[in-house]
Enzyme design. Structure first.
Site, PDB file in Angstrom:
ATOM      1  N   ASN A   9      85.521  81.978  10.707  1.00 50.92           N
ATOM      2  CA  ASN A   9      86.141  83.056   9.769  1.00 50.92           C
ATOM      3  C   ASN A   9      84.980  83.299   8.854  1.00 50.92           C
ATOM      4  O   ASN A   9      84.750  82.294   7.998  1.00 50.92           O
ATOM      5  CB  ASN A   9      87.503  82.235   9.219  1.00 50.92           C
ATOM      6  CG  ASN A   9      88.156  83.226   8.256  1.00 50.92           C
ATOM      7  OD1 ASN A   9      87.622  84.418   7.914  1.00 50.92           O
ATOM      8  ND2 ASN A   9      88.835  82.751   7.331  1.00 50.92           N
ATOM      9  N   LYS A  11      85.008  85.295   6.665  1.00 56.18           N
ATOM     10  CA  LYS A  11      85.388  85.782   5.280  1.00 56.18           C
ATOM     11  C   LYS A  11      84.577  86.806   4.916  1.00 56.18           C
ATOM     12  O   LYS A  11      83.878  87.985   5.393  1.00 56.18           O
ATOM     13  CB  LYS A  11      85.537  84.846   4.314  1.00 56.18           C
ATOM     14  CG  LYS A  11      86.060  83.445   4.779  1.00 56.18           C
ATOM     15  CD  LYS A  11      86.440  82.419   3.771  1.00 56.18           C
ATOM     16  CE  LYS A  11      87.203  81.001   4.519  1.00 56.18           C
ATOM     17  NZ  LYS A  11      87.815  80.199   3.672  1.00 56.18           N
ATOM     18  N   HIS A  97      96.355  84.253   6.432  1.00 56.15           N
ATOM     19  CA  HIS A  97      95.281  83.086   5.772  1.00 56.15           C
ATOM     20  C   HIS A  97      95.843  82.744   4.242  1.00 56.15           C
ATOM     21  O   HIS A  97      96.453  83.778   3.607  1.00 56.15           O
ATOM     22  CB  HIS A  97      94.139  83.859   5.862  1.00 56.15           C
ATOM     23  CG  HIS A  97      92.830  82.760   5.416  1.00 56.15           C
ATOM     24  ND1 HIS A  97      92.781  82.060   3.997  1.00 56.15           N
ATOM     25  CD2 HIS A  97      92.113  81.740   6.332  1.00 56.15           C
ATOM     26  CE1 HIS A  97      91.724  81.352   4.185  1.00 56.15           C
ATOM     27  NE2 HIS A  97      91.376  81.060   5.443  1.00 56.15           N
ATOM     28  N   GLU A  99      94.098  82.579   1.569  1.00 55.39           N
ATOM     29  CA  GLU A  99      93.511  83.279   0.497  1.00 55.39           C
ATOM     30  C   GLU A  99      94.196  84.650   0.755  1.00 55.39           C
ATOM     31  O   GLU A  99      94.298  85.240  -0.518  1.00 55.39           O
ATOM     32  CB  GLU A  99      92.038  83.623   1.025  1.00 55.39           C
ATOM     33  CG  GLU A  99      91.162  82.340   0.902  1.00 55.39           C
ATOM     34  CD  GLU A  99      89.964  81.929   1.661  1.00 55.39           C
ATOM     35  OE1 GLU A  99      89.512  82.924   2.158  1.00 55.39           O
ATOM     36  OE2 GLU A  99      89.694  80.989   1.730  1.00 55.39           O
ATOM     37  N   GLU A 169      95.983  75.182   8.453  1.00 53.39           N
ATOM     38  CA  GLU A 169      94.759  75.019   7.317  1.00 53.39           C
ATOM     39  C   GLU A 169      95.507  74.420   5.853  1.00 53.39           C
ATOM     40  O   GLU A 169      95.931  75.373   5.129  1.00 53.39           O
ATOM     41  CB  GLU A 169      94.128  76.544   7.092  1.00 53.39           C
ATOM     42  CG  GLU A 169      93.732  76.903   8.419  1.00 53.39           C
ATOM     43  CD  GLU A 169      92.489  78.125   8.209  1.00 53.39           C
ATOM     44  OE1 GLU A 169      91.455  77.841   8.395  1.00 53.39           O
ATOM     45  OE2 GLU A 169      92.764  78.692   7.159  1.00 53.39           O
ATOM     46  N   GLY A 175      87.203  75.174   1.961  1.00 53.54           N
ATOM     47  CA  GLY A 175      86.198  75.427   1.384  1.00 53.54           C
ATOM     48  C   GLY A 175      86.029  74.271   0.023  1.00 53.54           C
ATOM     49  O   GLY A 175      85.120  74.435  -0.717  1.00 53.54           O
ATOM     50  N   SER A 215      87.169  72.952   5.919  1.00 55.46           N
ATOM     51  CA  SER A 215      86.243  72.076   5.844  1.00 55.46           C
ATOM     52  C   SER A 215      85.775  71.398   7.270  1.00 55.46           C
ATOM     53  O   SER A 215      85.200  70.333   7.271  1.00 55.46           O
ATOM     54  CB  SER A 215      86.254  70.951   4.832  1.00 55.46           C
ATOM     55  OG  SER A 215      86.338  71.665   3.440  1.00 55.46           O
TER      56      SER A 215
END
Ligand code: PGA
Length: 253
Positions: A9, A11, A97, A99, A169, A175, A215
């Site tokens: 991913n 991003k 996702h 985010e 996730e 992150g 991560s």
């Protein structure tokens, strides 16, 4: 054996030249992969078409968009439809996702709409779920993730669910450098598989690929992927460097 997948991913990172170099370096450096092993690049919209082209070099490599619209077409400035993605040969789309849920207010219902549109067009959704830190600390992660799955997937029929990839996730691990332990990942993946089994039956659940994200890096990929209910990973930071992502891929079982 169900598919074992290393999904990148990217991003909102990389310029065009960097994206081309990264994907070509990964494709050229791939170890010999088994039939059930797959690599997916999650690519920003402007680079999808050329990278779909590059991916033709390996039958193990597919290309995903990182999002799609929940509407099929029309006056939605700035949006990208499933039909547009299909027409350029994209085969997978990351949906839900964290985010997008957090910064773009995507709800479980909206994500369900996107999944419907994708499945109607024979595209494969990579459906992301996962709890925030507060839910984990309150030991409420099972209830939280089960609700995400129910509200976005339970309306599907058996024929549809078998095309969905799930990515667990935990938000507190994305992150942050803070990875779930292999045991924490396994525990949640087993729970997700049971949730799918309860609704759709054991055979479909057994064949569903459930990826871990948050991560994943060179030092932990192999251990996490080795857990019985973990079928690879959705990888952010470590997918941006070819050598690191290749080592993550090498950790697939
Ligand atoms: P990360 O991102 O590997 O950088 O934690 C994973 C993701 O958000 O998909």
């Amino acid at each position: 054996m169900r598919k074992q997948i290393a999904a990148a991913n990217w991003k909102m990172n990389l310029n065009y030249e960097q994206a081309l170099t990264l994907s070509q370096t990964v494709i050229s450096g791939l170890p010999s992969l088994k039939n059930h092993q797959q690599v997916i690049f999650g690519v920003p919209f402007p680079y999808l078409l050329p990278i779909v082209d590059l991916a033709k070099q390996s039958e193990h490599v597919s290309v995903a968009a990182q999002n799609c619209s929940d509407k099929s077409s029309g006056a939605f400035t700035g949006e990208t439809s499933v039909e547009m993605l299909t027409s350029i040969g994209v085969t997978h789309v990351i949906v839900g996702h964290s985010e997008r849920r957090e910064y773009f207010q995507e709800s479980n219902a909206m994500i369900a709409e996107k999944i419907n549109l994708l499945l109607q067009s024979n595209l494969i959704p990579i459906f992301c779920c996962g709890e925030p830190l507060a839910e984990r600390e309150a030991e409420n992660q099972d209830v939280y993730v089960a609700a995400q799955i129910k509200e976005s997937l339970f309306h599907l029929n058996a024929d549809q669910i078998k095309h969905v990839i799930i990515a667990y996730e935990p938000i507190w691990a994305i992150g942050t450098g803070k990875t779930a332990s292999a045991e924490q990942a396994e525990e949640m993946h087993a729970f997700i598989r049971q949730t799918i089994a309860d609704q759709f039956g054991a055979i479909l659940a057994e064949n569903c690929s459930i990826l871990y994200g948050g991560s994943v890096k060179v030092g932990n990929a192999k251990e996490i992927f080795s857990m019985p209910n973990v079928d690879g990973g959705l990888v952010g930071g470590a997918s941006l460097k070819a050598d690191e992502f290749l080592q993550v891929i090498a950790g697939l079982k």
